[in-house]
Design a protein around this motif. Sequence first.
Motif, short mmCIF file in Angstrom:
data_model
loop_
_atom_site.label_atom_id
_atom_site.label_comp_id
_atom_site.label_asym_id
_atom_site.label_seq_id
_atom_site.Cartn_x
_atom_site.Cartn_y
_atom_site.Cartn_z
N ALA A 50 0.79 -1.20 0.09
CA ALA A 50 -0.02 0.05 0.01
C ALA A 50 0.97 1.30 -0.01
N GLY A 51 1.73 1.20 0.74
CA GLY A 51 2.88 2.31 0.84
C GLY A 51 3.47 2.66 -0.61
N SER A 52 3.68 1.77 -1.19
CA SER A 52 4.30 1.67 -2.69
C SER A 52 3.18 2.35 -3.58
N VAL A 53 2.08 2.00 -3.30
CA VAL A 53 1.05 2.47 -4.30
C VAL A 53 0.69 3.93 -3.97
N TRP A 54 0.69 4.46 -2.69
CA TRP A 54 0.60 5.81 -2.36
C TRP A 54 1.82 6.57 -2.68
N ALA A 55 2.67 6.10 -2.76
CA ALA A 55 4.05 6.79 -3.21
C ALA A 55 4.12 6.98 -4.69
N ALA A 57 1.57 7.18 -6.46
CA ALA A 57 0.45 7.93 -6.97
C ALA A 57 0.80 9.58 -6.60
N LEU A 58 1.44 9.74 -5.41
CA LEU A 58 2.02 11.14 -5.31
C LEU A 58 3.14 11.44 -6.19
N ALA A 59 4.02 10.49 -6.75
CA ALA A 59 5.02 10.96 -7.55
C ALA A 59 4.18 11.39 -8.99
N GLU A 60 3.03 10.69 -9.47
CA GLU A 60 2.50 10.94 -10.73
C GLU A 60 1.78 12.18 -10.56
N LYS A 61 1.34 12.87 -9.43
CA LYS A 61 0.70 13.91 -9.27
C LYS A 61 1.69 15.17 -9.59
N PHE A 62 3.15 14.75 -9.38
CA PHE A 62 4.00 15.89 -9.78
C PHE A 62 4.33 15.67 -11.32
N ASP A 63 4.59 14.50 -11.67
CA ASP A 63 5.19 14.23 -13.26
C ASP A 63 4.90 12.74 -13.36
N LEU A 64 4.34 12.31 -14.63
CA LEU A 64 4.24 10.96 -14.88
C LEU A 64 5.56 10.19 -15.04
#
Length: 133
Positions: A50-55, A57-64
């Motif tokens: 779950a931590g990987s998914v959230w991390a 997803a957070l990185a994707e908000k900045f840049d794919l």
Amino acid sequence: MKIARGFLKPCFIVAGIATVLAAVIGGITSGATAAWAAPAGVALAALGFAGSVWAIALAEKFDLRLTLPMALITYSVKLALVLTLLTIVNSAVPNALLPFAYGIIGGAVAWLATQVVWAYKAKIPYIELDQRS
């Protein structure tokens, strides 16, 4: 990515069931130590995924383009954390090492199997569709 994270709820449900099963099986087969060590391993695996998914997803908000480096970083951190925790468990309570490791393996298998089934059934478009009213 929001659609692709829909697997978290079923994965957590299955991880919860696996945690209870690990406690029961550990308690029956190896006693009280395994009754807490095996579910702790399942919980560690579930929280790691779950931590990987959230991390990511957070990185994707900045840049794919940050998603792959973030995935590699989280994998490295998780691997180091698991090895550190296995070492700590081995030195503190040697009887708990094997049930804890089995719990990690069982939790990973349960999580990944649930994610595979979810991905197989999910209707995720290969292209991004416009949101038309």
